[in-house]
Structure formats: C-alpha cells, structure tokens
Write a protein that holds these residues in place. Structure first.
Motif, mmCIF file in Angstrom:
data_model
loop_
_atom_site.group_PDB
_atom_site.id
_atom_site.type_symbol
_atom_site.label_atom_id
_atom_site.label_comp_id
_atom_site.label_asym_id
_atom_site.label_seq_id
_atom_site.Cartn_x
_atom_site.Cartn_y
_atom_site.Cartn_z
ATOM 1 N N LEU A 69 35.543 71.721 76.429
ATOM 2 C CA LEU A 69 34.823 72.994 76.346
ATOM 3 C C LEU A 69 33.544 72.957 77.176
ATOM 4 O O LEU A 69 33.239 73.889 77.931
ATOM 5 N N VAL A 70 32.796 71.863 77.019
ATOM 6 C CA VAL A 70 31.520 71.746 77.732
ATOM 7 C C VAL A 70 31.758 71.617 79.241
ATOM 8 O O VAL A 70 31.056 72.238 80.043
ATOM 9 N N SER A 71 32.748 70.823 79.644
ATOM 10 C CA SER A 71 33.054 70.677 81.074
ATOM 11 C C SER A 71 33.425 72.019 81.689
ATOM 12 O O SER A 71 33.009 72.348 82.811
ATOM 13 N N THR A 72 34.187 72.807 80.954
ATOM 14 C CA THR A 72 34.601 74.119 81.449
ATOM 15 C C THR A 72 33.414 75.051 81.583
ATOM 16 O O THR A 72 33.263 75.758 82.595
ATOM 17 N N ALA A 73 32.535 75.054 80.576
ATOM 18 C CA ALA A 73 31.363 75.931 80.626
ATOM 19 C C ALA A 73 30.424 75.532 81.751
ATOM 20 O O ALA A 73 29.849 76.393 82.438
ATOM 21 N N LEU A 74 30.268 74.234 81.967
ATOM 22 C CA LEU A 74 29.395 73.769 83.040
ATOM 23 C C LEU A 74 29.964 74.175 84.396
ATOM 24 O O LEU A 74 29.233 74.630 85.289
ATOM 25 N N ALA A 75 31.273 74.028 84.570
ATOM 26 C CA ALA A 75 31.916 74.457 85.815
ATOM 27 C C ALA A 75 31.773 75.969 86.000
ATOM 28 O O ALA A 75 31.597 76.460 87.128
ATOM 29 N N PHE A 76 31.844 76.698 84.914
ATOM 30 C CA PHE A 76 31.701 78.153 84.940
ATOM 31 C C PHE A 76 30.319 78.547 85.456
ATOM 32 O O PHE A 76 30.183 79.424 86.334
ATOM 33 N N LEU A 77 29.272 77.894 84.944
ATOM 34 C CA LEU A 77 27.916 78.203 85.389
ATOM 35 C C LEU A 77 27.698 77.748 86.831
ATOM 36 O O LEU A 77 27.006 78.420 87.605
ATOM 37 N N ASP A 78 28.266 76.610 87.198
ATOM 38 C CA ASP A 78 28.100 76.090 88.555
ATOM 39 C C ASP A 78 28.775 76.970 89.599
ATOM 40 O O ASP A 78 28.457 76.875 90.792
ATOM 41 N N ARG A 79 29.704 77.806 89.164
ATOM 42 C CA ARG A 79 30.438 78.670 90.107
ATOM 43 C C ARG A 79 30.081 80.133 89.919
ATOM 44 O O ARG A 79 30.914 81.024 90.054
ATOM 45 N N GLY A 80 28.805 80.348 89.616
ATOM 46 C CA GLY A 80 28.288 81.704 89.543
ATOM 47 C C GLY A 80 28.895 82.531 88.436
ATOM 48 O O GLY A 80 28.953 83.761 88.544
ATOM 49 N N GLN A 81 29.382 81.870 87.358
ATOM 50 C CA GLN A 81 30.001 82.549 86.218
ATOM 51 C C GLN A 81 31.193 83.396 86.662
ATOM 52 O O GLN A 81 31.432 84.481 86.120
ATOM 53 N N ARG A 82 31.935 82.847 87.634
ATOM 54 C CA ARG A 82 33.148 83.502 88.108
ATOM 55 C C ARG A 82 34.360 82.822 87.472
ATOM 56 O O ARG A 82 34.599 81.630 87.667
ATOM 57 N N LEU A 83 35.123 83.604 86.707
ATOM 58 C CA LEU A 83 36.282 83.063 86.000
ATOM 59 C C LEU A 83 37.336 82.538 86.972
ATOM 60 O O LEU A 83 37.909 81.462 86.764
ATOM 61 N N ASP A 84 37.601 83.291 88.046
ATOM 62 C CA ASP A 84 38.640 82.884 88.989
ATOM 63 C C ASP A 84 38.286 81.584 89.701
ATOM 64 O O ASP A 84 39.120 80.682 89.846
ATOM 65 N N ARG A 85 37.025 81.453 90.140
ATOM 66 C CA ARG A 85 36.616 80.238 90.837
ATOM 67 C C ARG A 85 36.643 79.032 89.901
ATOM 68 O O ARG A 85 37.001 77.923 90.306
ATOM 69 N N THR A 86 36.258 79.242 88.664
ATOM 70 C CA THR A 86 36.276 78.148 87.692
ATOM 71 C C THR A 86 37.703 77.670 87.444
ATOM 72 O O THR A 86 37.971 76.464 87.411
#
Length: 377
Positions: free
Chosen positions: A310-327
C-alpha cells in the motif's frame, strides 16, 4: 551429534542478519573512519566480508577459499585514505565480536568444549586469512594510488573542508591552485573502487581541482567542473555551486548530506545539490521524519507485506504527479489495483488520493510514506 550441532551453529551465524548489525556496531565503535560512513555502506562491506569468512570455513578442502571481497575491501579503504592502523582496529573489533557471539551460542547449544574450541580455532584461522587479504588489497591499491603528493592533498582538504588544523608542516592551499580569492565548487562522491577514484582525481586535476579522500569519502574543491563527465554506473557525484574558501566547510557538509540523501533515493551520476534540494532538506531532519511517519501512518504494520504494498503504491502515486495511469504503468499493475490500494490506505490512515491538496500537505505525506517504507519489515 556434536558435528551436526556445530554445522547448525555455523549455518545460523552465516544467515543471521542481526549478527551483521552487531559486528558493524563493534567496528564503528572502535573505528572512527567507519563511524563517519553511512550505516548501510558499512553494513554492506561487513556482510560481504562475513560471507567470505563463513564460506571459507565451510568450503571444500580441495579448493582454495575465495577472498576476493576481502581484497576489494582493503583496496577501497586505501582509495578512501583510511589509515591502515584504523582499518585493522575495525577488523579486529569485528572478529572479536563474532568469536564472542559464537562462543555464547555454542555453549547454549550444548556443544562439547573440545568440539567448540576446535571450531573456533578454525574460524579464527580463516579470520586471519581474510585479514591478510584485506591488507594485501590495501597495499596493492596504495602502491597504485600514491604516485604523487596525495597525502599533502588530503591534509590541505581536511583543513579546508573539515576546518581541521594542519597535522604536520603547514601547507599553503595556493600551492594546489586553491587561492583565497578564488571560488570553487565542492565535490563529494561515494566512489570507492581504486580505479574510479584515481580516474576522478585525474579528471578534476585537469580542471585545476583537488580531489582526495576526506572523512571516508572522495571529496574536493575545483574552480570549474569537467565539461563532460561520463556517468559511472552505481556512483554518485554531488557538486555545489562555486563558493569562497571560507564557505567550503558549509558547502562540504551540505554536499555530504545531499550525497547521503541521494544514495537513499537511488540517485547516480553527477548531480548538483540544487537537483537534490528536496531530499537534502528532508534528510537533515531525521527525528521530524520519524515523528511524521508515526503520526500519519500509525495504523500500519511495517511487518505486513500488504501494508508495504500500500505504501509503495502511494509513494509511486505521489512521485508521478498523482496520475493513476502513470502509477499503474510504473508498477506493472492494473489501474483498478492501484485504485483499490489507495482506497485501502485511505481507510487505514486517511491518505487523500483525490488530488488538489496544498503542496505542503502532499510533502508531509510523501515524507511520511518514504520514511515508513525505510523501516525494516
């Protein structure tokens, strides 16, 4: 029966991750040059040396043990200017700690004293052989590196970057091209392999700079940066804008902090401190990072693999401009899986994945997630 117990003891020692931490702690306590290095770097070296020692202990007597990692370790310490006396002090402290733990565990396992003594003598024998290979590597690199006034460069840089008094006859920095009226970029790197260290020293010398080991890291001052510096895989070089010599100690401390932060984030190549400004500023406040992680993510268990996902996914989400597709693309997941994980994290911690939050709030969560993920599972 005793042989089986002894084999089990050696196997457990070789696999024990806590033993590595104990040995690192002993070496750092007895060796200031090791204590200056990041814990993870010291641990990596100690783990390699211990693996070589235990492998030698258990190796087939028809083959020669492989002490390549010990030779490399000694060579790297020489390249970083570590005094041989201090190096041996750290190695001895680590050996003593391993033998102490082996004795205590062997007695607790009920291994007969004669069997335990024979095993410890054999273990110490290979420890001695490993130590000899460390010294051989150190001497070999020392012969290759010490073709010029390297010791003088180290002395001058320690005075300028660490603000230390001269150890021995005073040296004029101007003799090395470091004039008081000039402005110089501070350079700090984690390069340790002797060939790379030597190449970097020569590259910056051609620019009028001075590089040498300072505080266990390749560091220096240069009036200009190389026009084209080839990135070395796995090596990070941090540079600062040009400063006066009076500002060199502050620039050096900033460079070391940026280097540590950059390594923690997987950075490599030549990077300016301005490129790593965010990571550097946050790395300077470890206590606050811990408080933030505990406060925002108290509902998570570091030992739970799903929580770590969960945390890895959220961190990747923030690192990619909160873009679901890029994450989803970066993590090789279906967008619905990413959406589900973010929703579960929201339920457990209140994490907001809707976007539109103030920058400071996003930074708080990014910092907390990154800190939490760095805890051992």
């Amino acid at each position: 029966m005793a042989t089986d117990a002894l084999d089990a003891l050696v196997h457990d020692l070789a696999e024990d991750q806590q033993l590595i931490d104990d040995v690192v702690g002993a070496a750092r306590a007895d060796f200031p040059e090791v204590a200056r290095l990041p814990w993870a770097e010291s641990r990596r070296h100690v783990a390699a040396l211990m693996a070589a020692g235990f492998a030698a202990f258990s190796h087939d007597s028809t083959e020669d043990p492989d002490f390549t990692s010990a030779f490399r370790f000694g060579a790297e310490r020489a390249a970083l200017g570590v005094p041989v006396a201090g190096l041996l002090s750290g190695v001895h402290a680590g050996r003593s700690r391993i033998l102490e733990i082996a004795i205590n565990r062997g007695r607790s396992a009920g291994i007969p004293y004669d069997v335990l003594l024979a095993a410890l003598l054999k273990l110490d024998k290979f420890g001695t052989a490993l130590e000899h290979h460390v010294i051989d590597g150190y001497r070999a690199a020392e012969r290759d590196l010490d073709h010029d006034a390297r010791a003088d460069r180290i002395q001058v840089l320690r005075r300028l970057l660490l603000d230390e008094p001269d150890d021995g006859p005073a040296l004029d920095p101007a003799q090395f091209g470091l004039a008081p009226a000039g402005r110089f970029h501070c350079v700090v790197s984690d390069a340790a392999e002797p060939g790379r260290v030597r190449a970097m020293e020569q590259t910056y010398a051609r620019c009028g700079g001075v590089l040498a080991p300072v505080g266990g890291r390749l560091s220096g001052l240069t009036p200009r940066l190389p026009p084209t510096t080839r990135d070395e895989p796995g090596v990070l070089v941090v540079t600062t804008p040009a400063v006066r010599l009076a500002q060199a100690p502050d620039a050096y401390r900033l460079g070391v902090t940026a280097l540590t932060a950059g390594l923690a984030g997987g950075a490599a190549g030549v990077r300016s401190v301005t490129d790593l400004a965010g990571e550097t500023a946050l790395a300077a406040q470890p206590l606050l990072a811990g408080f933030l992680s505990e406060d925002l993510l108290a509902g998570l268990d570091p030992g739970d693999p799903f929580h770590r996902d969960l945390v890895s996914t959220a961190l990747a989400f923030l690192d990619r401009g909160q873009r679901l597709d890029r994450t989803a693309t970066a993590l090789h997941l279906h967008p619905n899986t990413v959406r589900y994980r973010l929703r579960r994290l929201h339920e457990l911690t209140g994490f907001n994945d809707a976007g539109g939050a103030p920058v400071t709030e996003t930074v708080r969560w990014w910092w907390a997630l990154r800190t939490w993920l760095g805890q051992p599972g």
